[in-house]
Design a protein around this motif. Structure first.
Motif, PDB file in Angstrom:
ATOM      1  N   PRO A   1      35.193  42.858  36.619  1.00 10.79           N
ATOM      2  CA  PRO A   1      35.823  44.031  35.968  1.00 10.79           C
ATOM      3  C   PRO A   1      36.868  44.695  36.866  1.00 10.79           C
ATOM      4  CG  PRO A   1      33.429  44.070  35.706  1.00 10.79           C
ATOM      5  CD  PRO A   1      33.732  43.011  36.701  1.00 10.79           C
ATOM      6  N   GLN A   2      36.602  44.750  38.184  1.00  8.06           N
ATOM      7  CA  GLN A   2      37.585  45.349  39.084  1.00  8.06           C
ATOM      8  C   GLN A   2      38.891  44.552  39.084  1.00  8.06           C
ATOM      9  OE1 GLN A   2      36.134  46.481  43.026  1.00  8.06           O
ATOM     10  NE2 GLN A   2      34.016  46.265  42.329  1.00  8.06           N
ATOM     11  N   TRP A   3      38.769  43.227  39.075  1.00  8.81           N
ATOM     12  CA  TRP A   3      39.961  42.393  39.094  1.00  8.81           C
ATOM     13  C   TRP A   3      40.777  42.568  37.818  1.00  8.81           C
ATOM     14  CZ3 TRP A   3      41.669  38.218  36.117  1.00  8.81           C
ATOM     15  CH2 TRP A   3      42.756  37.510  36.641  1.00  8.81           C
ATOM     16  N   LEU A   4      40.097  42.686  36.686  1.00  2.91           N
ATOM     17  CA  LEU A   4      40.807  42.858  35.423  1.00  2.91           C
ATOM     18  C   LEU A   4      41.557  44.190  35.373  1.00  2.91           C
ATOM     19  CD1 LEU A   4      38.137  41.476  32.919  1.00  2.91           C
ATOM     20  CD2 LEU A   4      40.273  40.372  33.624  1.00  2.91           C
ATOM     21  N   LEU A   5      40.979  45.232  35.962  1.00  3.01           N
ATOM     22  CA  LEU A   5      41.582  46.554  35.904  1.00  3.01           C
ATOM     23  C   LEU A   5      42.621  46.793  36.996  1.00  3.01           C
ATOM     24  CD1 LEU A   5      38.388  48.711  35.156  1.00  3.01           C
ATOM     25  CD2 LEU A   5      40.212  48.130  33.543  1.00  3.01           C
ATOM     26  N   LEU A   6      42.453  46.162  38.151  1.00  6.52           N
ATOM     27  CA  LEU A   6      43.254  46.527  39.330  1.00  6.52           C
ATOM     28  C   LEU A   6      44.126  45.399  39.861  1.00  6.52           C
ATOM     29  CD1 LEU A   6      40.374  48.379  41.229  1.00  6.52           C
ATOM     30  CD2 LEU A   6      42.188  49.441  39.881  1.00  6.52           C
TER      31      LEU A   6
ATOM     32  N   HIS B   1      46.974  44.343  39.046  1.00  2.00           N
ATOM     33  CA  HIS B   1      48.401  44.664  39.122  1.00  2.00           C
ATOM     34  C   HIS B   1      48.663  45.939  39.923  1.00  2.00           C
ATOM     35  CE1 HIS B   1      49.162  41.435  36.382  1.00  2.00           C
ATOM     36  NE2 HIS B   1      48.503  42.014  35.379  1.00  2.00           N
ATOM     37  N   SER B   2      47.632  46.457  40.619  1.00  2.00           N
ATOM     38  CA  SER B   2      47.792  47.687  41.393  1.00  2.00           C
ATOM     39  C   SER B   2      48.674  47.441  42.607  1.00  2.00           C
ATOM     40  CB  SER B   2      46.422  48.217  41.823  1.00  2.00           C
ATOM     41  OG  SER B   2      46.569  49.335  42.666  1.00  2.00           O
ATOM     42  N   GLN B   3      49.334  48.513  43.063  1.00  2.00           N
ATOM     43  CA  GLN B   3      50.186  48.417  44.245  1.00  2.00           C
ATOM     44  C   GLN B   3      49.380  48.435  45.542  1.00  2.00           C
ATOM     45  OE1 GLN B   3      52.561  51.965  44.805  1.00  2.00           O
ATOM     46  NE2 GLN B   3      51.015  53.278  43.848  1.00  2.00           N
ATOM     47  N   TYR B   4      48.114  48.767  45.460  1.00  2.00           N
ATOM     48  CA  TYR B   4      47.281  48.831  46.657  1.00  2.00           C
ATOM     49  C   TYR B   4      46.620  47.476  46.929  1.00  2.00           C
ATOM     50  CZ  TYR B   4      47.855  53.820  45.816  1.00  2.00           C
ATOM     51  OH  TYR B   4      48.396  55.056  45.600  1.00  2.00           O
ATOM     52  N   PRO B   5      46.338  47.171  48.191  1.00  2.00           N
ATOM     53  CA  PRO B   5      45.754  45.869  48.551  1.00  2.00           C
ATOM     54  C   PRO B   5      44.249  45.802  48.262  1.00  2.00           C
ATOM     55  CG  PRO B   5      46.090  47.170  50.531  1.00  2.00           C
ATOM     56  CD  PRO B   5      46.674  47.973  49.391  1.00  2.00           C
ATOM     57  N   TRP B   6      43.916  45.762  46.978  1.00  2.00           N
ATOM     58  CA  TRP B   6      42.504  45.728  46.605  1.00  2.00           C
ATOM     59  C   TRP B   6      41.830  44.427  47.048  1.00  2.00           C
ATOM     60  CZ3 TRP B   6      39.580  49.632  45.126  1.00  2.00           C
ATOM     61  CH2 TRP B   6      40.193  50.777  44.604  1.00  2.00           C
ATOM     62  N   HIS B   7      42.610  43.381  47.284  1.00  2.00           N
ATOM     63  CA  HIS B   7      41.989  42.120  47.691  1.00  2.00           C
ATOM     64  C   HIS B   7      41.240  42.268  49.004  1.00  2.00           C
ATOM     65  CE1 HIS B   7      46.004  42.232  49.612  1.00  2.00           C
ATOM     66  NE2 HIS B   7      45.431  41.560  50.601  1.00  2.00           N
TER      67      HIS B   7
END
Length: 456
Positions: A172-177, A179-185
């Motif tokens: 779910p986090q990957w689906l929502l975030l 395209h975020s500008q922050y380095p969520w990876h």
């Protein structure tokens, strides 16, 4: 089961609510959102924040307490429900009985036999002195020589389960975030590591003591994890109690000067002249006398230990504000002489508006940095207080109590190192993450750093 709400439980729930409100308000303030965006735009910021939130999550799970219902004695017909005196937490359930597997005494990590020899009888009935087998480690093995292969196979199974759980939680986090500008990876990598580590720890602990056992036979890994709640709450609550006192007195002394400054200087000079450990120890002992004289106020032993813990947090906060107050006073004295503050005075701007718009925003970086540094030092101070017998109650999980109990074990031959190592590992990770995160916060909120970035 019967829910149990301790004062410290209510405080940590309040802390979570404050964090949620903080991030909600953060979205409505463009300037503040931009500064925090600088913090989370780096991979280090994401990694350290994820680690800190992991500790907060563990503390939150360990704050959901309840008492299990007991089965009625045989032959007793009654509708009344009796509850166990032992208080269990949600974290205990998640650890699947790790804290209920006791041995006789010390055992090394992944050992199958006790660390100390005991008088035993061999197969022929002869008295011998040897290392007895452990009751809760390696009992499933038919041949002790296959221990290494068994650990490897069970570790691989735990790793697969950890990856499966990670996929379910991170999808779910990957689906929502994504395209975020922050380095969520970077955060996702840490989350996978944490989930796999705890899955492995829980699954392997059903068959072995991963970090061995202490003198009382308790699992060291379980004690280390239980110390997370104490460390997070002690550092956070004590600092939150200290901050309003230090900020209010420091800003007042530096801005109003005159007799206000004289009174504040007298207060923190007097407090600083008293040895901190002695003042804290005397205050804790006074409260302990009150607890001993009023046992009717506490229905279970956990409530008594919790009351002592809350008192320790309050005492540490009330006695630790002088250093921050001195720093804020000096910074306020400097800022109050700047041109834009003097211009605000000339235009008749009220003191409240000047303090809220010009003074406080320029000392926020000091407050945030001091918050994290004091958070770390208070965790370490608890270990010192435990050494002299006025720290956390022994019935509560605490890194300080573990370190205090390990001080004599290091002089043994062979040395017993795992009790100290378990506490230091979890403490080191938390303190390191907090300090690295504070550096990023300082760079984002310090006005001088921001001005240097704009000039560059």
């Amino acid at each position: 089961m019967k829910p149990v709400l301790l004062w410290s439980d209510a405080l940590i729930f309040l802390l979570v609510v404050v964090l949620v409100i903080f991030f909600y308000r953060l979205r409505r303030d463009p300037q503040t959102r931009e500064r925090w965006g600088d913090v989370f735009s780096s991979r280090l910021g994401m990694v350290t924040f994820t680690v800190i939130m992991t500790y907060v999550g563990i503390a939150l799970a360990d704050s959901v307490h309840f008492r299990k219902a007991l089965e009625n004695p045989e032959g007793l017909q009654t509708e009344e429900v009796f509850y166990d005196n032992k208080v269990t937490s949600l974290l205990d359930v998640m650890l699947r009985g790790m804290g209920e597997r006791f041995e006789r005494t010390y055992s090394a990590p992944f050992a199958l036999n006790s660390f100390e020899k005991e008088n035993m009888k061999d197969a022929n009935g002869n008295a011998v002195r040897d290392f007895p087998p452990l009751m809760h480690a390696g009992q499933h093995l038919t041949d002790p020589s296959g221990q290494f292969g068994d650990i490897v196979s069970k570790s691989l199974q735990a790793l697969l389960w950890g990856l499966l759980i990670s996929a379910l939680l991170l999808a779910p986090q990957w689906l929502l975030l994504r395209h975020s500008q922050y380095p969520w990876h970077a955060s996702w990598v840490v989350q996978v590591g944490v989930i796999c580590f705890f899955t492995w720890l829980v699954m392997i602990s059903e068959y072995y003591h991963v970090l061995g056992t202490d003198q009382g036979g308790a699992d060291v890994a379980y004690q280390s994890i239980k110390g997370v709640r104490t460390g997070v709450l002690l550092g956070t609550l004590s600092t939150l109690i200290m901050l309003p006192i230090a900020v209010t007195l420091g800003v007042s002394a530096g801005y109003f000067k005159g007799w206000v400054d004289d009174v504040v200087q007298y207060l923190y000079t007097t407090l600083s002249s008293i040895p901190g450990i002695l003042l804290i120890a005397a205050s804790v002992l006074l409260f302990q006398v009150y607890i001993d004289l009023n046992p009717d106020f506490f229905s279970i032993g956990m409530e008594k230990a919790d009351a002592r813990f809350i008192a320790l947090c309050f005492i540490l906060g009330v006695t630790s504000w002088s250093s921050l107050c001195r720093l804020i006073r000096a910074e306020t004295l400097k800022i109050s002489q700047l041109g834009y503050v003097q211009a605000a005075h000339a235009f008749g701007v009220s003191h409240v508006r000047i303090l809220s718009r010009h003074i406080l925003p320029n000392v926020v970086h000091i407050i945030l940095i001091t918050f994290v540094l004091d958070f770390s030092s208070l965790i370490l101070a608890e270990a010192v207080l435990s050494y002299i017998g006025v720290g956390i109650d022994p019935s509560m999980g605490s890194w300080g109590n573990m370190i205090n109990g390990a001080r004599s074990e290091l002089s043994r031959e062979p040395v017993i190192w795992w009790t100290l190592s378990g506490a230091l590992f979890f403490m080191f990770v938390l303190v390191l993450a907090a300090n690295l995160f504070s550096d990023l916060v300082r760079d984002a909120f310090d006005p001088r750093t921001a001005s240097r970035r704009s000039e560059a």
